[in-house]
Write an enzyme that holds these catalytic residues in place. Sequence first.
Site, PDB file in Angstrom:
ATOM      1  CE  LYS A  11       1.330   5.674   5.286  1.00  0.00           C
ATOM      2  NZ  LYS A  11       2.359   6.749   5.418  1.00  0.00           N
ATOM      3  CE1 TYR A  51       6.639   3.980   3.565  1.00  0.00           C
ATOM      4  CE2 TYR A  51       5.933   2.547   5.363  1.00  0.00           C
ATOM      5  CZ  TYR A  51       5.651   3.513   4.403  1.00  0.00           C
ATOM      6  OH  TYR A  51       4.365   4.007   4.292  1.00  0.00           O
ATOM      7  CG  PHE A  59      11.146   9.895   8.571  1.00  0.00           C
ATOM      8  CD1 PHE A  59      10.591   8.806   7.914  1.00  0.00           C
ATOM      9  CD2 PHE A  59      11.735  10.893   7.810  1.00  0.00           C
ATOM     10  CE1 PHE A  59      10.606   8.712   6.534  1.00  0.00           C
ATOM     11  CE2 PHE A  59      11.760  10.807   6.417  1.00  0.00           C
ATOM     12  CZ  PHE A  59      11.202   9.712   5.779  1.00  0.00           C
ATOM     13  NE  ARG A  87       2.173  10.268  -4.393  1.00  0.00           N
ATOM     14  CZ  ARG A  87       3.005  10.139  -3.360  1.00  0.00           C
ATOM     15  NH1 ARG A  87       3.079   8.982  -2.691  1.00  0.00           N
ATOM     16  NH2 ARG A  87       3.761  11.135  -2.978  1.00  0.00           N
ATOM     17  CB  THR A  93       4.176  13.747   2.426  1.00  0.00           C
ATOM     18  OG1 THR A  93       4.458  13.284   1.097  1.00  0.00           O
ATOM     19  CG2 THR A  93       4.713  12.763   3.438  1.00  0.00           C
ATOM     20  NE  ARG A 104      -0.585  10.988   2.927  1.00  0.00           N
ATOM     21  CZ  ARG A 104       0.469  10.691   2.185  1.00  0.00           C
ATOM     22  NH1 ARG A 104       0.873  11.514   1.218  1.00  0.00           N
ATOM     23  NH2 ARG A 104       1.138   9.567   2.386  1.00  0.00           N
ATOM     24  CG  ASN A 114       1.262  10.283   6.031  1.00  0.00           C
ATOM     25  OD1 ASN A 114       1.153   9.079   6.199  1.00  0.00           O
ATOM     26  ND2 ASN A 114       2.194  10.825   5.276  1.00  0.00           N
ATOM     27  CG  HIS A 117       2.067   3.838   0.756  1.00  0.00           C
ATOM     28  ND1 HIS A 117       3.283   4.476   0.696  1.00  0.00           N
ATOM     29  CD2 HIS A 117       2.033   2.961  -0.289  1.00  0.00           C
ATOM     30  CE1 HIS A 117       3.966   3.982  -0.333  1.00  0.00           C
ATOM     31  NE2 HIS A 117       3.236   3.065  -0.945  1.00  0.00           N
ATOM     32  CD  GLU A 128       5.132   1.155  -3.111  1.00  0.00           C
ATOM     33  OE1 GLU A 128       5.996   2.001  -2.806  1.00  0.00           O
ATOM     34  OE2 GLU A 128       3.922   1.438  -3.260  1.00  0.00           O
TER      35      GLU A 128
END
Length: 143
Positions: A11, A51, A59, A87, A93, A104, A114, A117, A128
């Site tokens: 990100k 998203y 948010f 993950r 998260t 993270r 964070n 993704h 995705e």
Amino acid sequence: MALERTLSIIKPDAVGKNVIGAIYNRFETAGFRIVAAKMMHLSTEQAEGFYAEHKERPFFRALVDFMTSGPIMVQVLEGEDAVKRHRDIMGATNPTDALAGTLRADYAVSIDENAVHGSDALESAAREIAYFFTEEELCARTR
Ligand code: UDP
């Protein structure tokens, strides 16, 4: 376990910290092969579309603003059990809940910014990946 593909995004906060290579190193050390990758600066429409499932969440606007605030690195990772293992490497998260040694824990500053993704299921991974890459852009890694 099966060979899977999952979508990863570094990100804007992490790209801004200049840690693309450090994060790629974690992926490769964990045994993933990168089968597609590109740097992009998302438009508002692209971020909203990606998203879309969160569009009613409080948010959402801030998330779209954040995801369009600078370039991102988007990649497809291939490996055994890739969705879950990716993950695990990412961590929770909210970085305050993320286990030590996860991406993270090391690179995220808050739940809003964070660092990374990762697809959360095989079905979302397929959707995705197709959101960012054509079939032809996914490279077979046979060597
Ligand atoms: N997010 C946020 N505030 C929240 C929850 C989520 O800004 O209270 C953002 C955060 O960037 C997160 C993304 O929305 O990564 C998607 O949320 P999700 O619950 O799907 O978490 P993830 O799958 O990214 O761990």
